[in-house]
Design a protein around this motif. Structure first.
Motif, mmCIF file in Angstrom:
data_model
loop_
_atom_site.group_PDB
_atom_site.id
_atom_site.type_symbol
_atom_site.label_atom_id
_atom_site.label_comp_id
_atom_site.label_asym_id
_atom_site.label_seq_id
_atom_site.Cartn_x
_atom_site.Cartn_y
_atom_site.Cartn_z
ATOM 1 N N GLY A 137 0.547 -2.059 -0.440
ATOM 2 C CA GLY A 137 0.169 -0.007 -0.490
ATOM 3 C C GLY A 137 0.751 1.402 -0.126
ATOM 4 N N PHE A 138 0.075 2.309 0.267
ATOM 5 C CA PHE A 138 0.395 3.792 0.145
ATOM 6 C C PHE A 138 1.841 3.712 0.941
ATOM 7 N N LEU A 139 1.821 3.380 2.303
ATOM 8 C CA LEU A 139 2.398 3.484 3.641
ATOM 9 C C LEU A 139 4.180 2.585 2.980
ATOM 10 N N GLY A 140 3.523 1.692 2.489
ATOM 11 C CA GLY A 140 4.849 0.241 1.921
ATOM 12 C C GLY A 140 6.058 1.037 1.336
ATOM 13 N N SER A 141 5.218 1.338 0.242
ATOM 14 C CA SER A 141 5.566 2.454 -0.803
ATOM 15 C C SER A 141 6.058 3.615 -0.548
ATOM 16 N N SER A 142 5.547 3.957 0.214
ATOM 17 C CA SER A 142 6.740 4.993 1.556
ATOM 18 C C SER A 142 7.502 5.319 2.042
ATOM 19 N N LEU A 143 7.422 3.760 1.989
ATOM 20 C CA LEU A 143 8.848 3.430 2.961
ATOM 21 C C LEU A 143 10.476 2.610 2.339
ATOM 22 N N VAL A 144 9.849 2.463 1.109
ATOM 23 C CA VAL A 144 10.577 1.960 0.282
ATOM 24 C C VAL A 144 11.335 3.795 0.131
ATOM 25 N N ILE A 145 10.381 4.236 -1.015
ATOM 26 C CA ILE A 145 10.868 5.701 -1.342
ATOM 27 C C ILE A 145 11.980 6.499 0.135
ATOM 28 N N VAL A 146 11.527 6.445 0.904
ATOM 29 C CA VAL A 146 12.341 7.456 2.291
ATOM 30 C C VAL A 146 13.847 6.497 2.088
ATOM 31 N N LEU A 147 13.857 4.913 2.220
ATOM 32 C CA LEU A 147 15.136 3.912 2.006
ATOM 33 C C LEU A 147 15.561 4.494 1.061
ATOM 34 N N PHE A 148 15.407 4.317 -0.096
ATOM 35 C CA PHE A 148 16.528 5.163 -0.773
ATOM 36 C C PHE A 148 16.842 6.457 -0.533
ATOM 37 N N THR A 149 15.770 7.408 0.128
ATOM 38 C CA THR A 149 16.167 8.953 -0.275
ATOM 39 C C THR A 149 17.206 9.070 1.144
ATOM 40 N N LEU A 150 17.238 7.674 1.938
ATOM 41 C CA LEU A 150 18.057 8.283 3.276
ATOM 42 C C LEU A 150 19.174 7.421 2.740
ATOM 43 N N LEU A 151 19.488 6.649 1.964
ATOM 44 C CA LEU A 151 20.569 6.265 1.397
ATOM 45 C C LEU A 151 21.394 7.607 0.115
#
Length: 461
Positions: free
Chosen positions: A367-381
């Motif tokens: 869902g939106f929450l999981g997709s946002s988590l992936v985007i956050v992880l990439f952004t942090l990297l």
């Protein structure tokens, strides 16, 4: 071997592990069959990826074991070998999905362009950091651009425009080292004009550019405010809209704003020569871009661009992947349907769902929450890589770090945009997520060379 003074950036390593682990979980879900045997079953997609992840660990150990100086000392040789591997495709390459981008090794297929990214980043860092090189001099700029451009020339005709675009992102490290904004601005104009030319004809694009430039020059000469200039350009756009259609309206706005930004970024009182140069570039890009689109791009690439631009609707043909991807992501809602519970995923409605379209599995099942988590992880990297790059005392390390940042960013942004239907499908995998050995190993090499260089930053000067 890695010395006792080495200091590994474990935050970067942790983000890598999280992305690879989450990626494997979604590959598993997208390729799950009724009969589960083992996560290392080489007859299953997830089993093959498990083996590749283990091989990535071996690669990491090898990369960290090599002396940091090795990557700078042998950067040129590594680059030349990568170019030879790209040229070899024209003789020994295997065609997959319409592109001759692979070597058939029997047990696996290998895509050399994935490894050439790290090689090119190393070669660029080696050249820019040379004491004899002054990036402010044109001859040195030209040579740096040649290092970036050669892989593009070899890869684009395969045809593989997606990989070619990735190499152009290596202009960003040059900009960080002091390259004139002229090149970045020229690139922005080229991209804007290329897209606009696909919407309207090259002739109308050129006419719009001349009209906007004339009005801009008059207002600039009369020392009018920027807001008045923008308002005038918008007025021109509305005028065109009433005469023609919505596509002309949007094109005029985009082209006008790009020209305004480009001219304003040049700190000169006499803007006429720059405006004339811009007009020349716009007209040249519009006609050459149209020629390249019609004669160099494969038909499938032209169709994908036309679908994204709204000029063509084909949800059952070339646009099927994107349409089904949007359905899968939209059906996930806020929290998703649950791991391995995605109906679109289990029904195999989205082709290539475990490779380039892996993010659609994330959207449906997490869902939106999981997709946002992936985007956050990439952004942090990406932010971590930026921080690592900026703290380097060695120019070689810094330039290479920005190369890593640029390549990962362009992959991440285009892949997500592609899955959401914002960008056309160009075959760019999501780093550390998408299924495939070449991509995973290429990104692993790219990232962990930086980790090694950073670990010795206090001693490697």
């Amino acid at each position: 071997m890695a010395g006792s003074n080495a200091k590994i950036d474990w935050i970067t390593v942790l983000l890598f592990i999280l992305l690879v682990g989450f990626g494997w979980g979604n590959i598993y879900s997208a390729s799950l069959t009724d009969e589960f045997t083992s996560i290392f079953d080489i007859n299953q997609v997830y089993g093959k990826q498990s083996i590749r992840i283990l091989m990535s660990i071996v690669l990491i150990v090898l990369i960290l074991s090599i002396q940091a100086k090795f990557y700078e000392r042998f950067a040129s040789i590594i680059y030349i070998l990568s170019l030879l591997s790209l040229l070899g495709l024209y003789v020994f390459g295997k065609e997959i999905s319409g592109a001759t981008s692979w070597y058939d090794l029997g047990v696996a297929n290998l895509q050399p362009s994935e490894f050439a990214k790290a090689a090119t980043a190393l070669a660029l860092a080696k050249y820019v950091s040379d004491l004899q090189v002054n990036i402010f001099e044109f001859k040195h700029q030209l040579r740096a651009l040649l290092i970036i451009g050669l892989p593009v020339v070899f890869i684009a005709p395969q045809p593989d425009p997606g990989s070619a675009i990735v190499f152009l992102s290596l202009l960003i490290p040059l900009y960080r080292e002091g390259l004139s904004k002229y090149y970045i601005n020229t690139g922005l104009v080229a991209v804007a004009v290329f897209v606009i030319t696909l919407i309207i004809s090259p002739l109308y694009t050129s006419i719009l550019a001349v009209l906007i430039a004339v009005v801009y020059f008059y207002l600039k000469k009369e020392q009018r405010s920027l807001w008045l200039i923008v308002a005038t350009i918008l007025a021109i756009a509305f005028f065109i809209f009433f005469l023609e259609n919505e596509q002309y309206y949007l094109s005029a706005i985009i082209l006008g704003l790009v020209i305004v930004y480009t001219v304003l970024s040049i700190k000169q009182k006499n803007v006429l020569p720059k405006i004339l140069m811009l007009l020349f570039l716009v007209i040249s890009f519009s006609f050459s871009g149209d020629y390249i689109f019609e004669n160099v791009f494969a038909q499938r690439h032209r169709d994908r661009f036309n679908i994204v631009l709204g000029k063509q609707v084909d949800n059952q043909g070339i646009g099927y992947n994107t349409a089904q991807s949007e359905i899968a992501i939209g059906s996930g809602g806020w929290t998703g349907k649950g791991w391995t519970q995605g109906t679109q995923t289990k029904g195999k409605f989205v082709p290539e769902q475990h490779t380039d379209y892996i993010f659609s599995t994330v959207g449906e099942e997490w869902g939106f929450l999981g997709s946002s988590l992936v985007i956050v992880l990439f952004t942090l990297l990406l932010l971590r890589i930026y921080m690592i790059s900026e703290r380097q005392k060695s120019q070689f390390n810094r330039v290479y770090g920005y190369g890593v940042l640029s390549i990962l960013f362009i992959h991440f942004s285009i892949n997500i945009g592609m899955v959401l239907g914002i960008f056309p499908t160009v075959g760019i995998p999501l780093p550390f997520f998408s299924y495939g050995g070449s991509a995973l190993w290429g990104f692993t090499i790219l990232l962990f060379i930086l980790v090694k260089l950073d670990s010795k930053r206090m001693f490697y000067e």
